[in-house]
Design a protein around this motif. Structure first.
Motif, PDB file in Angstrom:
ATOM      1  N   GLY A 226     -92.171 -52.109  79.590  1.00 25.06           N
ATOM      2  CA  GLY A 226     -91.509 -53.214  79.829  1.00 25.06           C
ATOM      3  C   GLY A 226     -90.310 -53.738  78.548  1.00 25.06           C
ATOM      4  O   GLY A 226     -89.333 -54.660  78.682  1.00 25.06           O
ATOM      5  N   TYR A 227     -90.400 -53.552  77.573  1.00 27.99           N
ATOM      6  CA  TYR A 227     -89.676 -53.573  76.380  1.00 27.99           C
ATOM      7  C   TYR A 227     -89.778 -52.631  75.984  1.00 27.99           C
ATOM      8  O   TYR A 227     -90.367 -51.376  75.911  1.00 27.99           O
ATOM      9  N   LYS A 228     -88.500 -52.320  74.459  1.00 30.29           N
ATOM     10  CA  LYS A 228     -88.317 -51.631  74.286  1.00 30.29           C
ATOM     11  C   LYS A 228     -89.157 -51.047  72.750  1.00 30.29           C
ATOM     12  O   LYS A 228     -89.066 -51.893  72.114  1.00 30.29           O
ATOM     13  N   THR A 229     -89.376 -50.075  72.390  1.00 36.13           N
ATOM     14  CA  THR A 229     -90.620 -49.991  71.477  1.00 36.13           C
ATOM     15  C   THR A 229     -89.524 -49.808  70.027  1.00 36.13           C
ATOM     16  O   THR A 229     -88.232 -49.601  69.715  1.00 36.13           O
ATOM     17  N   LEU A 230     -89.987 -50.927  69.291  1.00 31.69           N
ATOM     18  CA  LEU A 230     -89.190 -50.693  68.179  1.00 31.69           C
ATOM     19  C   LEU A 230     -90.474 -50.155  66.858  1.00 31.69           C
ATOM     20  O   LEU A 230     -91.668 -50.554  66.953  1.00 31.69           O
ATOM     21  N   ILE A 231     -89.135 -49.295  66.153  1.00 26.32           N
ATOM     22  CA  ILE A 231     -89.695 -48.231  64.851  1.00 26.32           C
ATOM     23  C   ILE A 231     -88.762 -49.633  63.956  1.00 26.32           C
ATOM     24  O   ILE A 231     -87.777 -49.625  63.405  1.00 26.32           O
ATOM     25  N   THR A 232     -90.656 -49.870  62.620  1.00 24.75           N
ATOM     26  CA  THR A 232     -89.753 -50.423  61.866  1.00 24.75           C
ATOM     27  C   THR A 232     -90.612 -50.908  60.371  1.00 24.75           C
ATOM     28  O   THR A 232     -91.924 -50.255  60.766  1.00 24.75           O
ATOM     29  N   HIS A 233     -90.095 -51.232  59.387  1.00 25.15           N
ATOM     30  CA  HIS A 233     -90.983 -51.623  58.152  1.00 25.15           C
ATOM     31  C   HIS A 233     -91.163 -52.752  58.028  1.00 25.15           C
ATOM     32  O   HIS A 233     -90.144 -53.959  58.577  1.00 25.15           O
ATOM     33  N   ALA A 234     -91.711 -53.391  56.820  1.00 25.80           N
ATOM     34  CA  ALA A 234     -92.448 -55.085  56.672  1.00 25.80           C
ATOM     35  C   ALA A 234     -91.877 -54.391  55.131  1.00 25.80           C
ATOM     36  O   ALA A 234     -92.851 -53.979  54.682  1.00 25.80           O
ATOM     37  N   PHE A 235     -90.918 -54.636  54.575  1.00 28.59           N
ATOM     38  CA  PHE A 235     -91.154 -55.096  53.132  1.00 28.59           C
ATOM     39  C   PHE A 235     -91.340 -55.655  52.073  1.00 28.59           C
ATOM     40  O   PHE A 235     -90.829 -56.815  52.580  1.00 28.59           O
ATOM     41  N   ASP A 236     -91.647 -55.139  51.264  1.00 30.68           N
ATOM     42  CA  ASP A 236     -92.210 -56.480  50.061  1.00 30.68           C
ATOM     43  C   ASP A 236     -91.191 -57.345  49.417  1.00 30.68           C
ATOM     44  O   ASP A 236     -90.484 -55.920  47.886  1.00 30.68           O
ATOM     45  N   ALA A 237     -91.255 -58.379  49.446  1.00 28.56           N
ATOM     46  CA  ALA A 237     -89.529 -59.205  48.605  1.00 28.56           C
ATOM     47  C   ALA A 237     -89.553 -58.469  47.263  1.00 28.56           C
ATOM     48  O   ALA A 237     -88.933 -58.966  46.639  1.00 28.56           O
ATOM     49  N   ASP A 238     -91.507 -58.385  46.531  1.00 25.60           N
ATOM     50  CA  ASP A 238     -90.991 -58.301  45.646  1.00 25.60           C
ATOM     51  C   ASP A 238     -90.798 -56.544  44.510  1.00 25.60           C
ATOM     52  O   ASP A 238     -90.996 -56.376  43.639  1.00 25.60           O
ATOM     53  N   SER A 239     -90.056 -55.556  45.174  1.00 26.87           N
ATOM     54  CA  SER A 239     -89.794 -54.569  45.336  1.00 26.87           C
ATOM     55  C   SER A 239     -89.051 -54.252  44.348  1.00 26.87           C
ATOM     56  O   SER A 239     -87.575 -54.364  44.513  1.00 26.87           O
ATOM     57  N   PRO A 240     -88.590 -53.697  43.151  1.00 28.66           N
ATOM     58  CA  PRO A 240     -88.042 -53.681  42.019  1.00 28.66           C
ATOM     59  C   PRO A 240     -86.339 -52.440  43.350  1.00 28.66           C
ATOM     60  O   PRO A 240     -85.413 -52.754  42.654  1.00 28.66           O
ATOM     61  N   HIS A 241     -86.879 -51.803  44.049  1.00 26.18           N
ATOM     62  CA  HIS A 241     -85.919 -50.781  44.470  1.00 26.18           C
ATOM     63  C   HIS A 241     -85.709 -51.012  46.052  1.00 26.18           C
ATOM     64  O   HIS A 241     -84.450 -50.189  46.848  1.00 26.18           O
ATOM     65  N   LEU A 242     -85.848 -52.746  46.311  1.00 26.61           N
ATOM     66  CA  LEU A 242     -84.815 -52.995  47.358  1.00 26.61           C
ATOM     67  C   LEU A 242     -83.374 -52.852  47.689  1.00 26.61           C
ATOM     68  O   LEU A 242     -82.985 -52.493  48.755  1.00 26.61           O
ATOM     69  N   GLY A 243     -82.665 -52.580  46.229  1.00 27.32           N
ATOM     70  CA  GLY A 243     -81.662 -53.399  47.110  1.00 27.32           C
ATOM     71  C   GLY A 243     -80.882 -51.331  46.774  1.00 27.32           C
ATOM     72  O   GLY A 243     -79.852 -51.241  46.378  1.00 27.32           O
ATOM     73  N   ARG A 244     -81.660 -50.014  46.380  1.00 20.04           N
ATOM     74  CA  ARG A 244     -81.581 -48.817  46.718  1.00 20.04           C
ATOM     75  C   ARG A 244     -82.031 -48.427  46.918  1.00 20.04           C
ATOM     76  O   ARG A 244     -83.150 -46.920  46.285  1.00 20.04           O
ATOM     77  N   ASP A 245     -82.468 -48.310  48.379  1.00 18.71           N
ATOM     78  CA  ASP A 245     -83.540 -47.393  49.634  1.00 18.71           C
ATOM     79  C   ASP A 245     -82.896 -45.820  49.049  1.00 18.71           C
ATOM     80  O   ASP A 245     -82.080 -45.315  49.141  1.00 18.71           O
ATOM     81  N   ALA A 246     -83.408 -44.566  48.779  1.00 18.27           N
ATOM     82  CA  ALA A 246     -83.588 -43.112  49.060  1.00 18.27           C
ATOM     83  C   ALA A 246     -82.699 -43.233  49.763  1.00 18.27           C
ATOM     84  O   ALA A 246     -82.427 -42.023  50.813  1.00 18.27           O
ATOM     85  N   VAL A 247     -83.049 -43.561  51.297  1.00 14.38           N
ATOM     86  CA  VAL A 247     -83.205 -43.449  52.901  1.00 14.38           C
ATOM     87  C   VAL A 247     -82.061 -44.532  53.231  1.00 14.38           C
ATOM     88  O   VAL A 247     -82.490 -44.546  54.681  1.00 14.38           O
ATOM     89  N   PHE A 248     -81.830 -45.512  53.100  1.00 13.65           N
ATOM     90  CA  PHE A 248     -80.685 -46.683  53.206  1.00 13.65           C
ATOM     91  C   PHE A 248     -81.557 -47.548  54.131  1.00 13.65           C
ATOM     92  O   PHE A 248     -80.675 -47.812  55.390  1.00 13.65           O
ATOM     93  N   GLY A 249     -82.804 -47.569  54.572  1.00  9.61           N
ATOM     94  CA  GLY A 249     -83.259 -48.467  55.558  1.00  9.61           C
ATOM     95  C   GLY A 249     -83.527 -50.019  55.057  1.00  9.61           C
ATOM     96  O   GLY A 249     -84.578 -50.561  56.338  1.00  9.61           O
ATOM     97  N   VAL A 250     -83.409 -50.630  54.228  1.00 10.91           N
ATOM     98  CA  VAL A 250     -83.525 -51.759  54.055  1.00 10.91           C
ATOM     99  C   VAL A 250     -82.706 -52.875  54.659  1.00 10.91           C
ATOM    100  O   VAL A 250     -81.006 -52.461  54.997  1.00 10.91           O
ATOM    101  N   ARG A 251     -83.442 -53.476  55.100  1.00 10.77           N
ATOM    102  CA  ARG A 251     -83.018 -54.806  56.189  1.00 10.77           C
ATOM    103  C   ARG A 251     -82.870 -56.456  55.755  1.00 10.77           C
ATOM    104  O   ARG A 251     -84.442 -56.175  55.887  1.00 10.77           O
ATOM    105  N   GLU A 252     -81.951 -57.187  55.685  1.00  9.40           N
ATOM    106  CA  GLU A 252     -82.862 -58.035  54.719  1.00  9.40           C
ATOM    107  C   GLU A 252     -83.618 -59.318  55.097  1.00  9.40           C
ATOM    108  O   GLU A 252     -84.613 -59.132  55.033  1.00  9.40           O
ATOM    109  N   SER A 253     -83.510 -59.097  56.947  1.00  5.14           N
ATOM    110  CA  SER A 253     -84.582 -59.604  57.944  1.00  5.14           C
ATOM    111  C   SER A 253     -86.242 -59.226  57.878  1.00  5.14           C
ATOM    112  O   SER A 253     -86.893 -59.819  58.558  1.00  5.14           O
TER     113      SER A 253
END
Ligand code: BEZ
Ligand code: FE
Length: 278
Positions: A226-253
């Protein structure tokens, strides 16, 4: 005087060659693809040598593909096209969890594990981490029977399918929520890792001065009838690469605190019927 064929005439002639196809969506896609490919060639005034280099590159991309390696998906990922397709196809409501890129390392048929058990093999050398949270609908009601298909890299930065020394299905598991919608998944803290660079996509990254890092993350595919399947990640806030993901997948939330051995990741699924919680 004979009529000269213009660039526009040439495009229209090629587009019309698809018009007899029985699938109208295929006609639409082929016509549009030609519009944009022709515009690209015209805008860049592509030389014959550049065209040949492009063909050579795409040939190498195809030749790198096999049963477990999909270099075309990697190319789509690194151009941001995979993420664009997700953004268009998984458009979340304001309250639903943001989706992100699927990536090439999901393996169907991961073991179904009891809530509270671990996806990490015994004796691993990672930093222990427990994910907990609740799967809810857009109105905040907990969802029973939501399935969380979870996967991540080992502490050495490799997925099990990339590492001949890894037991199959390591760092993978499927969990199902009970009546309260909560989940608890034991894992290791995910690490930053580089996407594969031993093929033509790696060459493209190097020759354009790009890097191959992905910020540390754990993949979640969450489904519930009954719900839309969600494909997502949980990102580690301490990663130094959050602002420069090679595949542009980071979302602040999707960025969460993974310190102290615990991480909270709450999930909200949209109903399949727009604006309605079933
Ligand atoms: C991943 O997160 O697993 C991934 C995504 C895109 C390219 C390579 C890996
Ligand atoms: Fe990943």
């Amino acid at each position: 005087m004979t009529k000269k064929i213009t660039l526009e005439d040439h495009l229209h002639e090629a587009q019309a060659s698809f018009d007899a196809a029985s699938n109208p969506r295929l006609v639409e896609i082929m016509r549009s693809a030609l519009t944009h490919i022709y515009a690209f060639v015209e805008e860049t005034k592509l030389t014959r040598e550049e065209w040949a280099a492009g063909i050579e590159f795409l040939t190498a991309v195809g030749q790198k593909c096999d049963d477990v390696r999909q270099e075309f998906i990697l190319l789509s990922d690194t151009l941001g096209v995979s993420m664009l397709v997700e953004m268009l196809n998984q458009m979340p409501s304001d309250v639903a969890t943001d989706p992100t890129v699927f990536g090439p390392f999901h393996v169907p048929g991961a073991p179904e594990l009891a809530m509270g058990s671990s996806i990490a093999p015994e004796g691993n050398n990672g930093e222990p981490l427990v994910f907990s949270g609740t799967v809810r609908d857009a109105k905040g009601a907990p969802l029973e029977g939501a399935r969380l298909d979870v996967w991540q890299v080992a502490p050495n930065g490799l997925y099990d399918v990339q590492d001949p020394a890894s037991p199959p299905m390591s760092y993978r598991g499927v969990f199902e929520t009970g009546a309260d919608g909560t989940f608890e998944i034991h894992a290791t803290r995910p690490v930053d890792y580089e996407i594969p660079t031993d093929g033509p996509v790696g060459k493209m990254l190097r020759s354009t001065g790009r890097h191959a890092w992905r910020p540390a993350h754990t993949h979640f595919m969450v489904s519930c009838p009954g719900y839309k399947t969600l494909i997502t990640h949980a990102f580690d806030a301490d990663s130094p690469h959050l602002g420069r993901d090679a595949v542009f997948g980071v979302r602040e939330s999707l960025i969460i605190d993974m310190n102290g051995g615990r991480a909270t990741f709450n999930v909200v699924l949209d109903s399949l019927l727009p604006g309605v919680a079933p």
